[in-house]
Design an enzyme around this catalytic site. Sequence first.
Site, PDB file in Angstrom:
ATOM      1  N   TYR A 172     -17.214  16.425 -14.353  1.00 24.96           N
ATOM      2  CA  TYR A 172     -17.578  15.003 -14.395  1.00 24.96           C
ATOM      3  C   TYR A 172     -18.599  14.680 -13.285  1.00 24.96           C
ATOM      4  O   TYR A 172     -18.457  15.155 -12.148  1.00 24.96           O
ATOM      5  CB  TYR A 172     -16.304  14.166 -14.207  1.00 24.96           C
ATOM      6  CG  TYR A 172     -16.553  12.690 -14.159  1.00 24.96           C
ATOM      7  CD1 TYR A 172     -16.863  11.981 -15.317  1.00 24.96           C
ATOM      8  CD2 TYR A 172     -16.512  11.994 -12.958  1.00 24.96           C
ATOM      9  CE1 TYR A 172     -17.111  10.621 -15.273  1.00 24.96           C
ATOM     10  CE2 TYR A 172     -16.751  10.633 -12.907  1.00 24.96           C
ATOM     11  CZ  TYR A 172     -17.052   9.953 -14.069  1.00 24.96           C
ATOM     12  OH  TYR A 172     -17.308   8.615 -14.025  1.00 24.96           O
ATOM     13  N   LYS A 177      -9.465   5.760 -19.119  1.00 26.19           N
ATOM     14  CA  LYS A 177      -9.833   6.257 -20.448  1.00 26.19           C
ATOM     15  C   LYS A 177      -8.634   6.167 -21.403  1.00 26.19           C
ATOM     16  O   LYS A 177      -8.115   5.101 -21.600  1.00 26.19           O
ATOM     17  CB  LYS A 177     -10.387   7.674 -20.314  1.00 26.19           C
ATOM     18  CG  LYS A 177     -11.344   7.866 -19.111  1.00 26.19           C
ATOM     19  CD  LYS A 177     -12.652   7.105 -19.246  1.00 26.19           C
ATOM     20  CE  LYS A 177     -13.476   7.060 -17.959  1.00 26.19           C
ATOM     21  NZ  LYS A 177     -13.815   8.346 -17.362  1.00 26.19           N
ATOM     22  N   ARG A 181       0.846  -1.202   0.000  1.00 23.49           N
ATOM     23  CA  ARG A 181       0.000   0.000   0.000  1.00 23.49           C
ATOM     24  C   ARG A 181       0.880   1.250   0.000  1.00 23.49           C
ATOM     25  O   ARG A 181       0.597   2.223  -0.666  1.00 23.49           O
ATOM     26  CB  ARG A 181      -0.956   0.020   1.210  1.00 23.49           C
ATOM     27  CG  ARG A 181      -1.686   1.360   1.337  1.00 23.49           C
ATOM     28  CD  ARG A 181      -2.908   1.373   2.248  1.00 23.49           C
ATOM     29  NE  ARG A 181      -2.778   0.550   3.421  1.00 23.49           N
ATOM     30  CZ  ARG A 181      -2.021   0.828   4.481  1.00 23.49           C
ATOM     31  NH1 ARG A 181      -1.313   1.941   4.542  1.00 23.49           N
ATOM     32  NH2 ARG A 181      -1.981   0.004   5.509  1.00 23.49           N
ATOM     33  N   ASP A 205      -8.364  18.281 -14.166  1.00 21.20           N
ATOM     34  CA  ASP A 205      -8.670  16.936 -14.643  1.00 21.20           C
ATOM     35  C   ASP A 205      -8.297  16.898 -16.126  1.00 21.20           C
ATOM     36  O   ASP A 205      -8.919  17.556 -16.951  1.00 21.20           O
ATOM     37  CB  ASP A 205     -10.167  16.656 -14.427  1.00 21.20           C
ATOM     38  CG  ASP A 205     -10.575  15.241 -14.838  1.00 21.20           C
ATOM     39  OD1 ASP A 205      -9.938  14.672 -15.747  1.00 21.20           O
ATOM     40  OD2 ASP A 205     -11.563  14.719 -14.271  1.00 21.20           O
TER      41      ASP A 205
HETATM   42  C1  LIG Z   1     -14.248   8.749 -16.091  1.00 15.27           C
HETATM   43  C2  LIG Z   1     -13.851  10.080 -15.598  1.00 15.27           C
HETATM   44  C3  LIG Z   1     -13.563  10.297 -14.259  1.00 15.27           C
HETATM   45  C4  LIG Z   1     -13.696   9.216 -13.210  1.00 15.27           C
HETATM   46  O1  LIG Z   1     -12.764   8.194 -13.394  1.00 15.27           O
HETATM   47  P1  LIG Z   1     -13.020   6.666 -12.963  1.00 15.27           P
HETATM   48  O2  LIG Z   1     -11.789   5.978 -13.440  1.00 15.27           O
HETATM   49  O3  LIG Z   1     -14.270   6.219 -13.655  1.00 15.27           O
HETATM   50  O4  LIG Z   1     -13.195   6.658 -11.498  1.00 15.27           O
HETATM   51  C5  LIG Z   1     -13.146  11.566 -13.880  1.00 15.27           C
HETATM   52  N1  LIG Z   1     -13.055  12.571 -14.772  1.00 15.27           N
HETATM   53  C6  LIG Z   1     -13.346  12.400 -16.063  1.00 15.27           C
HETATM   54  C7  LIG Z   1     -13.224  13.549 -16.996  1.00 15.27           C
HETATM   55  C8  LIG Z   1     -13.757  11.160 -16.529  1.00 15.27           C
HETATM   56  O5  LIG Z   1     -14.053  10.996 -17.811  1.00 15.27           O
END
Ligand SMILES: *Cc1c(COP(=O)(O)O)cnc(C)c1O
Length: 393
Positions: free
Chosen positions: A102, A199, A50, A174
């Site tokens: 998001y 993604k 961890r 983000d």
């Molecule tokens: C999918 C997404 C998230 C969240 O990520 P997870 O891996 O699903 O927890 C946060 N910000 C954006 C822009 C996203 O597309």
Amino acid sequence: MSHRYTFETHLLHNKHKFDPATGGVSVPIHHSSTFHQSSVDKFGKYDYSRSLNPTREALEEIIAELEGGVRGFAFSSGMAAISTAFLLLSKGDHVVVTEDVYGGTYRMVTQVLNRFGIEHTFVDMTDLDAVEQAIRPNTALLYAETPSNPLLKVTDIHAISQIAKKHGAYTFVDNTFMTPYLQRPLELGADIVLHSATKFLSGHSDTVAGLAVVKDEELANRLYSLQNSFGAVLGVQDAWLVMRGIKTLSVRMNQSQESAKNIAGFLQEQPLIKNVFYPGLVNHPQADLQTQQAYGPGAVLSFELEDAEVLTRFIEQVKLPVFAVSLGAVESILSYPAKMSHAAMPLGERVRRGITDGLLRLSVGLESADDLILDFKQALKSIATIAVSKEEV
Ligand SMILES: *Cc1c(COP(=O)(O)O)cnc(C)c1O
């Protein structure tokens, strides 16, 4: 990042090009939760996974280098990365958040942080005056997402970071939609860059992962302590999948982005489509800003059909993209923000933000753009036929 190589080359030729112990050209997956210590008073670098694991550490070093930060952190999901970064805040702090953030981040801010005495204000971050006006004496963080989800609004990262600095607040960005290949927020003044590595970074719809990269050593130490305290770390198999995905990031992005440009252009010409949102279109309100702060418009766009009924028919006719939550994969993905990513947002809020019941988001994959366009053509044609026959009745 070493500037002797281009970004593309760096994706492959980094510190983890091969394993120093064996020469293996793929980072070993260290399935060990604990590590033997050879002395009572001097422990080795690794003691418990961890806190630090060599496989996760390799990914953390790779993403830190690509984003141009001092240290990277890998989490069990994008939301785990975002939520852990929010734990840098304290009771009584205030956050200014981009309006079409998001859905999961929206839920975190409005349903969780509020219970811990952390206040928030949502603003349209394309409006810098509105951002200034939202600042309070206790504002500790400006949280941006650009291009935003799902309306692809572009926020000026440099300007936002300047405002934050003036008021002694942090800037988090983000960077999921762009990846460091197309945009590097730390170079533009942000303090922390966050990713859903689920993604584009992993890119194959086969893992859920999150990353954070920090620019400043002191802040990095604090985030490390929170990663270890909260414990939402990324498992080693998933860390390896993200590293494998990163190797092909630039080629995937190039192909998907080129197709996205063609598809956006095609959709814009279609009478049944009311609006197309894509920062690569010349009529996008922040197209110039996107060109200034990023190396391309990316591979995600959204478009608006008349209403939920027309949208339902369209989805029934489309054959190539999968109809699913998520984005940034080898296969094209069509999502319905109203019922998927933004289902957590109350109806009134959602519609006020322009996320209507006719809005679809498309993440362009690696299929031929011609095939995708033909597919959309036939789907639109069949909707048009239905519309006409309805009128005739
Ligand atoms: C999918 C997404 C998230 C969240 O990520 P997870 O891996 O699903 O927890 C946060 N910000 C954006 C822009 C996203 O597309």
